[in-house]
Enzyme design. Sequence first.
Site, PDB file in Angstrom:
ATOM      1  CE  LYS A  45      -3.373  -0.964  -0.626  1.00  0.00           C
ATOM      2  NZ  LYS A  45      -3.710  -1.558  -1.942  1.00  0.00           N
ATOM      3  CB  SER A  46       4.317   1.913  -0.056  1.00  0.00           C
ATOM      4  OG  SER A  46       4.216   1.365   1.234  1.00  0.00           O
ATOM      5  N   GLY A  47       2.266   2.469  -2.896  1.00  0.00           N
ATOM      6  CA  GLY A  47       2.366   3.014  -4.250  1.00  0.00           C
ATOM      7  C   GLY A  47       3.047   2.050  -5.208  1.00  0.00           C
ATOM      8  CB  THR A  48       3.228  -1.685  -5.204  1.00  0.00           C
ATOM      9  OG1 THR A  48       3.227  -1.665  -3.779  1.00  0.00           O
ATOM     10  CG2 THR A  48       4.146  -2.754  -5.744  1.00  0.00           C
ATOM     11  CD1 TRP A  50       1.731   6.275 -10.135  1.00  0.00           C
ATOM     12  CD2 TRP A  50       1.685   7.115  -8.058  1.00  0.00           C
ATOM     13  NE1 TRP A  50       1.746   7.652 -10.237  1.00  0.00           N
ATOM     14  CE2 TRP A  50       1.720   8.186  -8.986  1.00  0.00           C
ATOM     15  CE3 TRP A  50       1.651   7.402  -6.690  1.00  0.00           C
ATOM     16  CZ2 TRP A  50       1.723   9.514  -8.582  1.00  0.00           C
ATOM     17  CZ3 TRP A  50       1.651   8.730  -6.287  1.00  0.00           C
ATOM     18  CH2 TRP A  50       1.680   9.771  -7.224  1.00  0.00           C
ATOM     19  CD1 TRP A  78       3.754  -8.290  -5.106  1.00  0.00           C
ATOM     20  CD2 TRP A  78       3.184  -7.905  -7.226  1.00  0.00           C
ATOM     21  NE1 TRP A  78       3.117  -7.055  -5.178  1.00  0.00           N
ATOM     22  CE2 TRP A  78       2.768  -6.801  -6.463  1.00  0.00           C
ATOM     23  CE3 TRP A  78       2.934  -7.886  -8.605  1.00  0.00           C
ATOM     24  CZ2 TRP A  78       2.101  -5.698  -7.012  1.00  0.00           C
ATOM     25  CZ3 TRP A  78       2.278  -6.783  -9.156  1.00  0.00           C
ATOM     26  CH2 TRP A  78       1.872  -5.709  -8.362  1.00  0.00           C
ATOM     27  CG  HIS A 100       4.664  -6.405  -1.052  1.00  0.00           C
ATOM     28  ND1 HIS A 100       4.750  -5.119  -1.512  1.00  0.00           N
ATOM     29  CD2 HIS A 100       3.452  -6.866  -1.457  1.00  0.00           C
ATOM     30  CE1 HIS A 100       3.623  -4.825  -2.176  1.00  0.00           C
ATOM     31  NE2 HIS A 100       2.841  -5.861  -2.160  1.00  0.00           N
ATOM     32  CB  SER A 130      -3.775   2.593   1.743  1.00  0.00           C
ATOM     33  OG  SER A 130      -3.924   2.026   0.470  1.00  0.00           O
ATOM     34  CE1 TYR A 185       0.472   6.862  -3.391  1.00  0.00           C
ATOM     35  CE2 TYR A 185       0.249   8.926  -2.177  1.00  0.00           C
ATOM     36  CZ  TYR A 185      -0.302   7.949  -2.980  1.00  0.00           C
ATOM     37  OH  TYR A 185      -1.614   8.046  -3.363  1.00  0.00           O
ATOM     38  CG  PHE A 221      -5.788   8.587  -8.736  1.00  0.00           C
ATOM     39  CD1 PHE A 221      -5.278   7.586  -7.917  1.00  0.00           C
ATOM     40  CD2 PHE A 221      -7.160   8.799  -8.748  1.00  0.00           C
ATOM     41  CE1 PHE A 221      -6.115   6.812  -7.124  1.00  0.00           C
ATOM     42  CE2 PHE A 221      -8.006   8.032  -7.954  1.00  0.00           C
ATOM     43  CZ  PHE A 221      -7.486   7.040  -7.139  1.00  0.00           C
ATOM     44  CG  MET A 224      -2.149   4.644 -13.435  1.00  0.00           C
ATOM     45  SD  MET A 224      -0.915   4.587 -12.132  1.00  0.00           S
ATOM     46  CE  MET A 224      -1.241   2.978 -11.409  1.00  0.00           C
TER      47      MET A 224
HETATM   48  P1  A3P Z   1      -5.141   4.684  -1.381  1.00  0.00           P
HETATM   49  O1  A3P Z   1      -5.748   3.419  -0.855  1.00  0.00           O
HETATM   50  O2  A3P Z   1      -4.686   5.610  -0.291  1.00  0.00           O
HETATM   51  O3  A3P Z   1      -6.007   5.375  -2.386  1.00  0.00           O
HETATM   52  P2  A3P Z   1      -0.116  -0.368  -3.644  1.00  0.00           P
HETATM   53  O4  A3P Z   1      -0.023  -0.365  -5.129  1.00  0.00           O
HETATM   54  O5  A3P Z   1       1.216  -0.431  -2.963  1.00  0.00           O
HETATM   55  O6  A3P Z   1      -1.062  -1.420  -3.173  1.00  0.00           O
HETATM   56  O7  A3P Z   1      -0.689   1.045  -3.197  1.00  0.00           O
HETATM   57  C1  A3P Z   1      -2.034   1.382  -3.466  1.00  0.00           C
HETATM   58  C2  A3P Z   1      -2.221   2.850  -3.147  1.00  0.00           C
HETATM   59  O8  A3P Z   1      -1.597   3.644  -4.172  1.00  0.00           O
HETATM   60  C3  A3P Z   1      -3.701   3.235  -3.118  1.00  0.00           C
HETATM   61  O9  A3P Z   1      -3.805   4.282  -2.153  1.00  0.00           O
HETATM   62  C4  A3P Z   1      -3.885   3.752  -4.546  1.00  0.00           C
HETATM   63  O10 A3P Z   1      -5.014   4.579  -4.718  1.00  0.00           O
HETATM   64  C5  A3P Z   1      -2.574   4.529  -4.714  1.00  0.00           C
HETATM   65  N1  A3P Z   1      -2.262   4.834  -6.126  1.00  0.00           N
HETATM   66  C6  A3P Z   1      -2.185   3.989  -7.165  1.00  0.00           C
HETATM   67  N2  A3P Z   1      -1.932   4.658  -8.305  1.00  0.00           N
HETATM   68  C7  A3P Z   1      -1.844   5.969  -7.985  1.00  0.00           C
HETATM   69  C8  A3P Z   1      -1.619   7.172  -8.746  1.00  0.00           C
HETATM   70  N3  A3P Z   1      -1.431   7.169 -10.054  1.00  0.00           N
HETATM   71  N4  A3P Z   1      -1.603   8.342  -8.057  1.00  0.00           N
HETATM   72  C9  A3P Z   1      -1.783   8.377  -6.721  1.00  0.00           C
HETATM   73  N5  A3P Z   1      -2.014   7.272  -5.950  1.00  0.00           N
HETATM   74  C10 A3P Z   1      -2.044   6.080  -6.587  1.00  0.00           C
END
Ligand code: A3P
Length: 286
Positions: A45-48, A50, A78, A100, A130, A185, A221, A224
């Site tokens: 949940k750190s922006g993987t 993304w 993964w 992870h 998240s 992030y 966002f 995506m």
């Molecule tokens: P939130 O639940 O706070 O919205 P991971 O990929 O590590 O599982 O992280 C998921 C988090 O990254 C989610 O956060 C998701 O919405 C956020 N995320 C994914 N793509 C993004 C983007 N393009 N811009 C901003 N946040 C993004």
Amino acid sequence: MTPELYITYKGILFPSMRSTVETLNYVENEFQLLDEDILLVTYPKSGTVWMLEILGLIQHSGDPSWVHSTVVWERAPWINTNLGLELALKYPPPRLLTTHLPFQISPKSLLHSEAKVIYTLRNPKDVLISYYHFAKLYDGLKDPGTVEEFLEEFLSGNVPIGSWFDHVKGWLEMKDRSNFFFITYEELQKDLRGSVEKICHFLGKEINRQQIDAVVENASFQKMKDNKMSNFSNLPDAHFNHKEGKFMRKGICEDWKNHLTVKQSKHFDCVYQEKMKDVNVAFPWG
Ligand code: A3P
């Protein structure tokens, strides 16, 4: 009897539907990282996803065809999961890989390889929130209960992938190595273009201004959220409760302020200060 939802490998919990002890043991001891590989490392949940979108776009000089046609877990397996490991072993270099895994149980081969490691981390209070929402939707994770209950589990590391604090401290031990790059992030949010330029520089990838524009545009966002190869809408209903929420949830910084009470936030701060007191890195969340 229902099977256990989690397995434990060297003290760390993993969803039993995705990983076995054999896979984790193989990845730690046998898996060979190759010098040409790029390994994205994150705590969940750190922006993987993304960062994977950004990396996929950079690799293709801004052309979105690949990220729009291949599902993200096939683009960048993964390696801590059974399926991911199987794919990674089939792919020729240069591979884009994801994990992870905490540092202490990551592939031993990393220490002797020139593989480029990108560590992406996020304000742990936002990670917590998240993770909490994701756990309500994803079949591999236990129902998180209340925010209060999940907060305690998170702070004590009693969640899959273990303690956020140990993860960050472990991986930042690599920070002085030339093949290691870390970014937050929050930095991606603040300056996506500048972040893309830094990542390109680290990877030694030269792309022109228009191509960088295309990376930035396609990694937004909204783009995506609409990309079914990245937004998890391809996961069957049995694995992800699409009716109750979305993987691409809010995508903002400091959403924790909408979920934690002042008391919970102060408690978090106390644990944070104690656990992170020896870390000499300035993070945007202070
Ligand atoms: P939130 O639940 O706070 O919205 P991971 O990929 O590590 O599982 O992280 C998921 C988090 O990254 C989610 O956060 C998701 O919405 C956020 N995320 C994914 N793509 C993004 C983007 N393009 N811009 C901003 N946040 C993004």
